[in-house]
Design a protein around this motif. Structure first.
Motif, PDB file in Angstrom:
ATOM      1  N   MET A   1       2.877  12.400 -11.317  1.00 45.74           N
ATOM      2  CA  MET A   1       3.555  13.226 -11.031  1.00 45.74           C
ATOM      3  C   MET A   1       4.539  13.602 -12.240  1.00 45.74           C
ATOM      4  O   MET A   1       4.580  14.242 -13.492  1.00 45.74           O
ATOM      5  CB  MET A   1       4.382  13.298 -10.312  1.00 45.74           C
ATOM      6  N   GLY A   2       5.068  12.209 -13.485  1.00 50.26           N
ATOM      7  CA  GLY A   2       5.693  12.275 -14.128  1.00 50.26           C
ATOM      8  C   GLY A   2       5.085  12.428 -15.215  1.00 50.26           C
ATOM      9  O   GLY A   2       5.280  13.158 -16.316  1.00 50.26           O
TER      10      GLY A   2
ATOM     11  N   GLU B   1       7.136   9.055 -25.779  1.00 52.59           N
ATOM     12  CA  GLU B   1       8.505   8.422 -24.505  1.00 52.59           C
ATOM     13  C   GLU B   1      10.032   8.057 -25.519  1.00 52.59           C
ATOM     14  O   GLU B   1      10.685   7.600 -25.282  1.00 52.59           O
ATOM     15  CB  GLU B   1       7.987   7.290 -24.647  1.00 52.59           C
TER      16      GLU B   1
ATOM     17  N   ARG C   1      13.646   7.931 -18.656  1.00 58.21           N
ATOM     18  CA  ARG C   1      13.627   9.841 -19.071  1.00 58.21           C
ATOM     19  C   ARG C   1      14.369  10.474 -17.416  1.00 58.21           C
ATOM     20  O   ARG C   1      14.945   9.607 -17.052  1.00 58.21           O
ATOM     21  CB  ARG C   1      12.612  10.135 -19.042  1.00 58.21           C
TER      22      ARG C   1
ATOM     23  N   PHE D   1       5.154  16.519 -15.264  1.00 59.10           N
ATOM     24  CA  PHE D   1       6.064  17.000 -15.624  1.00 59.10           C
ATOM     25  C   PHE D   1       6.940  16.174 -17.639  1.00 59.10           C
ATOM     26  O   PHE D   1       6.432  17.289 -17.423  1.00 59.10           O
ATOM     27  CB  PHE D   1       7.016  16.606 -14.815  1.00 59.10           C
ATOM     28  N   ILE D   2       6.632  15.065 -17.722  1.00 60.35           N
ATOM     29  CA  ILE D   2       6.536  15.087 -19.578  1.00 60.35           C
ATOM     30  C   ILE D   2       5.843  16.029 -20.262  1.00 60.35           C
ATOM     31  O   ILE D   2       6.053  16.450 -21.169  1.00 60.35           O
ATOM     32  CB  ILE D   2       5.930  13.685 -19.715  1.00 60.35           C
TER      33      ILE D   2
ATOM     34  N   ILE E   1       1.422   6.174   7.070  1.00 61.14           N
ATOM     35  CA  ILE E   1       1.872   5.058   7.098  1.00 61.14           C
ATOM     36  C   ILE E   1       1.931   4.627   7.581  1.00 61.14           C
ATOM     37  O   ILE E   1       1.966   3.220   9.154  1.00 61.14           O
ATOM     38  CB  ILE E   1       1.723   4.249   5.346  1.00 61.14           C
TER      39      ILE E   1
ATOM     40  N   ILE F   1       1.296   8.408  -7.439  1.00 61.86           N
ATOM     41  CA  ILE F   1       2.231   9.606  -7.059  1.00 61.86           C
ATOM     42  C   ILE F   1       2.983  10.052  -8.018  1.00 61.86           C
ATOM     43  O   ILE F   1       3.048  11.052  -8.895  1.00 61.86           O
ATOM     44  CB  ILE F   1       2.268  10.200  -6.034  1.00 61.86           C
ATOM     45  N   TYR F   2       3.877   8.829  -8.510  1.00 59.96           N
ATOM     46  CA  TYR F   2       5.021   9.276  -9.311  1.00 59.96           C
ATOM     47  C   TYR F   2       4.558   9.184 -10.619  1.00 59.96           C
ATOM     48  O   TYR F   2       4.970   9.690 -11.035  1.00 59.96           O
ATOM     49  CB  TYR F   2       5.742   8.569  -8.698  1.00 59.96           C
ATOM     50  N   LYS F   3       3.494   8.120 -10.844  1.00 65.37           N
ATOM     51  CA  LYS F   3       2.849   7.542 -12.090  1.00 65.37           C
ATOM     52  C   LYS F   3       2.791   8.766 -12.424  1.00 65.37           C
ATOM     53  O   LYS F   3       2.606   9.261 -13.906  1.00 65.37           O
ATOM     54  CB  LYS F   3       2.263   7.005 -12.457  1.00 65.37           C
TER      55      LYS F   3
ATOM     56  N   ILE G   1       8.798   0.665  -8.291  1.00 62.69           N
ATOM     57  CA  ILE G   1       8.990   0.904  -6.557  1.00 62.69           C
ATOM     58  C   ILE G   1       8.199  -0.353  -6.393  1.00 62.69           C
ATOM     59  O   ILE G   1       8.813  -0.572  -4.615  1.00 62.69           O
ATOM     60  CB  ILE G   1       7.990   2.074  -6.553  1.00 62.69           C
ATOM     61  N   LEU G   2       7.458  -0.972  -7.356  1.00 56.94           N
ATOM     62  CA  LEU G   2       6.631  -2.170  -6.466  1.00 56.94           C
ATOM     63  C   LEU G   2       6.899  -3.181  -6.292  1.00 56.94           C
ATOM     64  O   LEU G   2       7.124  -4.483  -5.734  1.00 56.94           O
ATOM     65  CB  LEU G   2       5.082  -2.352  -7.264  1.00 56.94           C
TER      66      LEU G   2
ATOM     67  N   PRO H   1       8.169   4.303 -12.169  1.00 58.32           N
ATOM     68  CA  PRO H   1       7.137   4.264 -10.910  1.00 58.32           C
ATOM     69  C   PRO H   1       7.052   3.331 -11.000  1.00 58.32           C
ATOM     70  O   PRO H   1       7.459   2.910  -9.334  1.00 58.32           O
ATOM     71  CB  PRO H   1       6.176   5.395 -10.732  1.00 58.32           C
TER      72      PRO H   1
ATOM     73  N   GLU I   1      11.049  17.188  -9.536  1.00 55.78           N
ATOM     74  CA  GLU I   1      10.922  16.420  -8.838  1.00 55.78           C
ATOM     75  C   GLU I   1      11.393  15.790  -8.311  1.00 55.78           C
ATOM     76  O   GLU I   1      10.733  14.072  -7.418  1.00 55.78           O
ATOM     77  CB  GLU I   1      10.542  15.118 -10.737  1.00 55.78           C
TER      78      GLU I   1
ATOM     79  N   SER J   1       1.348  -0.579   0.207  1.00 54.46           N
ATOM     80  CA  SER J   1      -0.184   0.002  -0.359  1.00 54.46           C
ATOM     81  C   SER J   1       1.049   1.254   0.624  1.00 54.46           C
ATOM     82  O   SER J   1       0.946   1.532  -0.750  1.00 54.46           O
ATOM     83  CB  SER J   1      -1.001   0.098   1.699  1.00 54.46           C
ATOM     84  N   ALA J   2       2.291   0.947   1.001  1.00 53.47           N
ATOM     85  CA  ALA J   2       2.910   3.037   0.860  1.00 53.47           C
ATOM     86  C   ALA J   2       3.601   2.933  -0.339  1.00 53.47           C
ATOM     87  O   ALA J   2       3.643   3.534  -0.353  1.00 53.47           O
ATOM     88  CB  ALA J   2       4.077   2.602   2.175  1.00 53.47           C
ATOM     89  N   LEU J   3       3.930   1.512  -1.185  1.00 55.39           N
ATOM     90  CA  LEU J   3       5.174   2.068  -2.713  1.00 55.39           C
ATOM     91  C   LEU J   3       4.286   1.932  -2.736  1.00 55.39           C
ATOM     92  O   LEU J   3       3.914   2.428  -4.221  1.00 55.39           O
ATOM     93  CB  LEU J   3       5.720   0.509  -2.175  1.00 55.39           C
ATOM     94  N   THR J   4       2.370   1.516  -3.401  1.00 61.72           N
ATOM     95  CA  THR J   4       1.506   1.449  -4.213  1.00 61.72           C
ATOM     96  C   THR J   4       1.307   3.360  -4.614  1.00 61.72           C
ATOM     97  O   THR J   4       0.963   3.679  -5.287  1.00 61.72           O
ATOM     98  CB  THR J   4       0.157   1.009  -4.112  1.00 61.72           C
ATOM     99  N   ILE J   5       1.211   3.905  -3.066  1.00 62.29           N
ATOM    100  CA  ILE J   5       1.120   5.271  -3.277  1.00 62.29           C
ATOM    101  C   ILE J   5       1.708   5.960  -4.057  1.00 62.29           C
ATOM    102  O   ILE J   5       1.684   7.013  -4.438  1.00 62.29           O
ATOM    103  CB  ILE J   5       0.457   5.761  -1.810  1.00 62.29           C
ATOM    104  N   LEU J   6       3.246   5.542  -3.673  1.00 66.24           N
ATOM    105  CA  LEU J   6       3.796   6.194  -4.220  1.00 66.24           C
ATOM    106  C   LEU J   6       4.468   6.603  -6.017  1.00 66.24           C
ATOM    107  O   LEU J   6       4.106   6.544  -6.362  1.00 66.24           O
ATOM    108  CB  LEU J   6       4.892   5.413  -3.119  1.00 66.24           C
ATOM    109  N   PHE J   7       3.787   5.128  -5.463  1.00 68.95           N
ATOM    110  CA  PHE J   7       3.953   4.954  -7.673  1.00 68.95           C
ATOM    111  C   PHE J   7       2.735   5.046  -8.309  1.00 68.95           C
ATOM    112  O   PHE J   7       2.882   5.581  -9.029  1.00 68.95           O
ATOM    113  CB  PHE J   7       3.717   3.442  -7.433  1.00 68.95           C
TER     114      PHE J   7
END
Lengths: 297, 384
Positions: free
Chosen positions: A218-219, A245, B209, A222-223, B230, A214-216, B117-118, B114, B215, A206-212
C-alpha cells in the motif's frame, strides 16, 4: 478507475451479504432450541412439581444468549403442529444460555405451563414448532421399545445421535463424565509450553506479517501516486532521479531554491542564503488583510 | 446510672470491634506500605502517575481492615466497590481503555515503515517465555497464561485476560504489569546494552515518510479485519483499538475521538486503577503465588526486550546498508506506550547525540499493542 473501485466495493459488499445470509440459519433465536432428553416411561425416576412420576421432555438452548420459548408449539402429532402452545409473557419460559427446560407430558395442562396436553406413551414423534406454528425447529422419532426409567437422548449437547442413556439427567447436561479443561488438555500434550510458544509466535507473526505485506504494498502504491506523471516531470539528472525516497524537507528546500533562483528573489550575503526584509512600506507579507480573518459579528 | 455507663462501655467496646484497628493484620500493614510506595513513586519519581496514583490509593482503600458483612469490601456483593469492580471482572474496562488508546495513537510511523510491525511480533516472546517458566513452576495452565500476559506490558490486556483465565490472580497480575511498565526505564537499558555492539547503536535510520489520511483510514479498517479474522478472541481489544483509531483518523468524528481519548479514558482509568488496587486485599493478595507472579513478570519483560532486540539484529543481516534498523528500537516492541519507545530514544542519544530514535521506536511500540492483544486472543482461545 473510480468506476472500477466502485465495482470492487460493490462486489465486496455483495460477498459480505451472501456470507451473512448463509449464516442467518445460525442466528441465535428459537431456532437454537433442540430436544435433548426424553423419558417416556417414568415409574420411579424424577417427580414433577406435584410429586408425580410422569413422562418428560427436556429442551436445550444451544445458543450463547437467553432464548424465550414462549409462543412456540410442542406436539406429538406432526399433522397437528399447534397442539400445545407454550404461553408467552411468563419469565419462566426464558431459557438462559446453554441451559435446559423440562416439560411434563402428563396431559394435565391445568397444572401449569410446563405440563403438556398429551402423553408420550403412544407417541411416535415429538416436535417443536416456532411461533408461526409452521416452521419446524426440531423433531425426534421415538423408538417403540422404551424401558422404564431409562431416558432417550443425546449423549452430549452437540451430538446428533440419540441413544438410551445410562443416567437420567432432567434439566442438566447429559454428559456427566469428568472433563478436562481446554488448558489441561493442551498442557497434557505440551507440558513445557514449547508447543504453545511455537503456535502462538507463528500466529502473531502471521497476523502482523500479513499487515506488513499489505502496508508495504500500500505504501508503494501511495508513494507512486504521490509522484507526478512522467510527462509533467522535469528532466532530472545525476543521482537525484534515482533517489525516490528523498525526504520532504529536501524536496522543499530544492523547490524553494529553484523558485528563488527563477524569480530572482535570492540574494547573496557572504554566500549565505537569507530572506531579508523588503524595504517597502507595503508588502503582502505584513498586510493584515491577508493574514487575518474577519472577526465574527 | 451504673447500668447506663455499662451500656455505654459495652457499646464502645462493640464499636471498637468494628474499627480497622481491631481487624488489622500484619498483611494489611504490608499492603498499605506497598500502596504508599506506589503513591511515592508516582508523585516523587513520576513513574506512570496516571496509573500508580489510582492503584496506590486503591491499595490503601482495599486494605483498610473491616468487619465483613456490611457490604464494604470490593469482594462483598452489593458494595459500591463491588459494583465498580464488576467492570474489571467482566472485562468491560480494558476494551474501553483500548478505545481511548486507539483514538490517541498515531500509527504513521508504523505505516511509513511496515517492517517495524514485525518487531512488535518478536517482542511477544516475553509472554510465551513467561508461560513456559510459569508451567515449570507448577502454575496451572490457565494461571500460567494469565501470568504470561504480563510480558505483553499492556495493563488493560493483562487485566482482560486474567479476568477470563484466572480472576483470583488478577490483582497481583495487574499490579505486577503496571509496576514493571513503570520500571521499563530501569529494566530494559541493561538488556539493550548487553545485546548490541557500539557500531549497531550508531545505526541511523531513514526518516519516516509522510503518510496520507487515506492510508491511515485504511490501516484502521484493514488492521481490525485482518487481525480479528485470524484471532477472533482478540476482538474486544483489537476491535476497540482500531475503532478508536478510525474515529481519530477519519477526521469527521473529532468530538467522538476527543471524548474517547479524553474524558472517557480518564474515567475508565480512574475506575480500573482504583478497583484493581482495592482488589489487593491482604487476605487474598499476600500469597506465595503473588511472589511468583512478580518474579515471572520481571523475567517476561527481560525476555520480551531480548526478543525485540535480537529480532532487529537478525533482520539486519538481510537488509542492505542504509536500510538497516537500529537494534535499540527492538525493546520498543514491548507495548508499554510510550515508555519503551522513550527508552530507545534515551539509550540511543547516549551514544549519538543527534540520532533520534523516538519516531522509529513508536512503530514497534504501537505494533506491540496489536501484538499483545493478538497474543492474548491466542491464549484465550487455547486455555479458556
Amino acid at each position: 478507475m473510480q468506476r472500477r473501485i466502485d465495482h470492487f466495493l460493490s462486489g465486496i459488499a455483495a460477498l459480505i451479504l451472501i456470507v451473512a445470509g448463509t449464516n442467518l440459519v445460525k442466528a441465535q433465536n428459537a431456532g437454537d432450541l433442540k430436544f435433548n432428553e426424553i423419558l417416556v416411561l417414568n415409574d420411579s425416576s424424577s417427580v414433577d412439581d406435584f410429586g408425580v412420576h410422569t413422562a418428560w421432555i427436556e429442551i436445550f438452548n444451544s445458543a450463547y444468549n437467553t432464548v424465550n420459548i414462549g409462543g412456540c408449539y410442542l406436539t406429538d402429532d406432526l399433522g397437528n403442529p399447534t397442539k400445545y402452545w407454550i404461553p408467552t409473557g411468563d419469565p419462566a419460559t426464558k431459557i438462559s444460555s446453554r441451559n435446559y427446560m423440562v416439560f411434563w407430558a402428563d396431559d394435565k395442562p391445568t397444572r401449569g405451563i410446563f405440563h403438556l396436553n398429551f402423553h408420550l406413551k403412544d407417541a411416535k414423534t415429538i416436535a417443536l414448532f416456532d411461533a408461526s406454528g409452521k416452521t419446524l425447529i426440531d423433531k425426534v422419532e421415538l423408538p417403540a421399545d422404551h424401558k422404564a426409567d431409562v431416558t432417550y437422548g443425546r449423549p452430549t449437547n452437540e451430538s446428533q445421535n440419540w441413544v438410551y442413556l445410562e443416567k437420567s439427567t432432567p434439566g442438566a447436561n447429559n454428559d456427566y463424565t469428568k472433563k478436562k479443561s481446554a488448558g489441561e488438555s493442551f498442557v497434557e500434550m505440551d507440558p513445557f509450553g514449547i508447543g504453545m510458544t511455537m503456535i502462538a509466535m507463528f500466529v502473531v507473526f502471521s497476523a502482523l506479517t500479513i499487515l506488513f505485506i499489505i502496508y508495504k504494498n500500500m505504501g508503494r502504491f501511495f508513494i507512486r501516486k504521490a509522484i507526478p506523471k512522467k510527462e509533467k516531470m522535469p528532466v532530472m539528472v545525476g543521482n537525484i532521479a534515482k533517489d525516490e525516497e528523498m525526504s520532504g524537507e529536501v524536496n522543499a528546500a530544492i523547490a524553494l531554491a529553484l523558485y528563488l533562483y527563477q524569480s530572482e528573489l535570492h540574494d547573496e550575503e557572504n554566500t549565505v542564503l537569507t530572506i531579508q526584509k523588503v524595504s517597502r512600506n507595503y508588502s503582502p507579507w505584513s498586510s493584515k488583510i491577508y493574514t487575518l480573518r474577519k472577526s465574527p459579528r | 446510672m451504673g447500668k447506663f455507663i455499662d451500656f455505654i462501655i459495652e457499646h464502645l467496646a462493640q464499636f471498637l470491634q468494628f474499627t480497622a484497628f481491631a481487624n488489622m493484620t500484619i498483611g494489611h500493614v504490608i499492603m498499605i506500605c506497598v500502596g504508599l510506595v506506589f503513591i511515592y513513586l508516582a508523585i516523587a519519581k513520576e513513574f506512570e502517575p496516571m496509573l500508580l496514583i489510582p492503584i496506590g490509593f486503591g491499595i490503601l482503600i482495599g486494605n483498610v481492615a473491616f468487619a465483613p458483612g456490611y457490604q464494604i469490601g470490593v469482594y462483598e456483593s452489593g458494595s459500591v466497590m463491588n459494583y465498580l469492580y464488576f467492570g474489571v471482572l467482566q472485562g468491560i474496562y480494558p476494551p474501553l481503555i483500548f478505545l481511548g488508546i486507539g483514538a490517541m495513537t498515531d500509527f504513521s510511523a508504523l505505516i511509513s515503515n511496515p517492517k517495524l510491525i514485525l518487531i512488535g511480533a518478536a517482542a511477544q516472546l516475553g509472554i510465551f517465555g513467561a508461560y513456559c517458566i510459569a508451567l515449570a513452576l507448577g502454575f496451572s495452565p490457565t494461571e500460567a497464561g494469565a501470568i504470561a500476559i504480563i510480558g505483553g506490558a499492556d495493563g488493560p490486556t493483562a487485566i482482560f485476560l486474567s479476568s477470563k483465565l484466572a480472576p483470583e490472580l488478577m490483582g497481583a497480575i495487574a499490579i505486577a504489569a503496571y509496576s514493571y511498565m513503570a520500571l521499563v526505564p530501569v529494566i530494559q537499558p541493561p538488556v539493550m546494552r548487553l545485546l548490541t555492539t557500539p557500531k549497531e547503536r550508531l545505526i541511523r535510520m531513514k526518516p519516516p515518510r509522510v503518510v496520507s489520511k487515506v492510508e491511515k483510514v485504511i490501516f484502521a479498517i484493514a488492521g481490525m479485519l485482518l487481525t480479528t479474522f485470524i484471532v477472533p478472541s482478540g476482538l474486544p481489544l483489537l476491535g476497540m483499538l482500531f475503532f478508536g483509531n478510525l474515529l481519530k483518523e477519519s477526521g469527521v468524528t473529532k468530538r467522538l475521538a476527543d471524548t474517547a481519548k479524553g474524558p472517557m479514558i480518564d474515567i475508565v482509568t480512574i475506575l480500573i486503577g482504583l478497583t484493581v488496587g482495592a482488589s489487593t486485599q491482604a487476605t487474598t493478595f499476600l500469597t506465595v503465588k503473588s511472589v511468583g507472579i512478580f518474579i515471572l513478570g520481571a523475567f517476561s519483560f527481560v525476555i520480551a526486550t531480548f526478543g525485540g532486540v535480537m529480532f532487529v539484529k537478525i533482520i539486519n543481516l538481510f537488509l542492505k546498508e542504509g536500510n538497516k534498523m537500529n537494534p535499540l528500537i527492538g525493546n520498543a516492541g514491548v507495548s508499554a506506550v510510550p515508555d519503551s519507545a522513550r527508552v530507545s530514544q534515551v539509550v540511543g542519544l547516549e551514544y549519538d547525540k543527534t540520532n533520534h530514535l523516538l519516531m522509529h521506536a513508536m512503530g514497534p511500540n504501537v505494533a506491540g499493542v496489536i501484538g499483545s492483544a493478538v497474543a492474548a486472543g491466542i491464549l484465550l482461545s487455547f486455555l479458556a
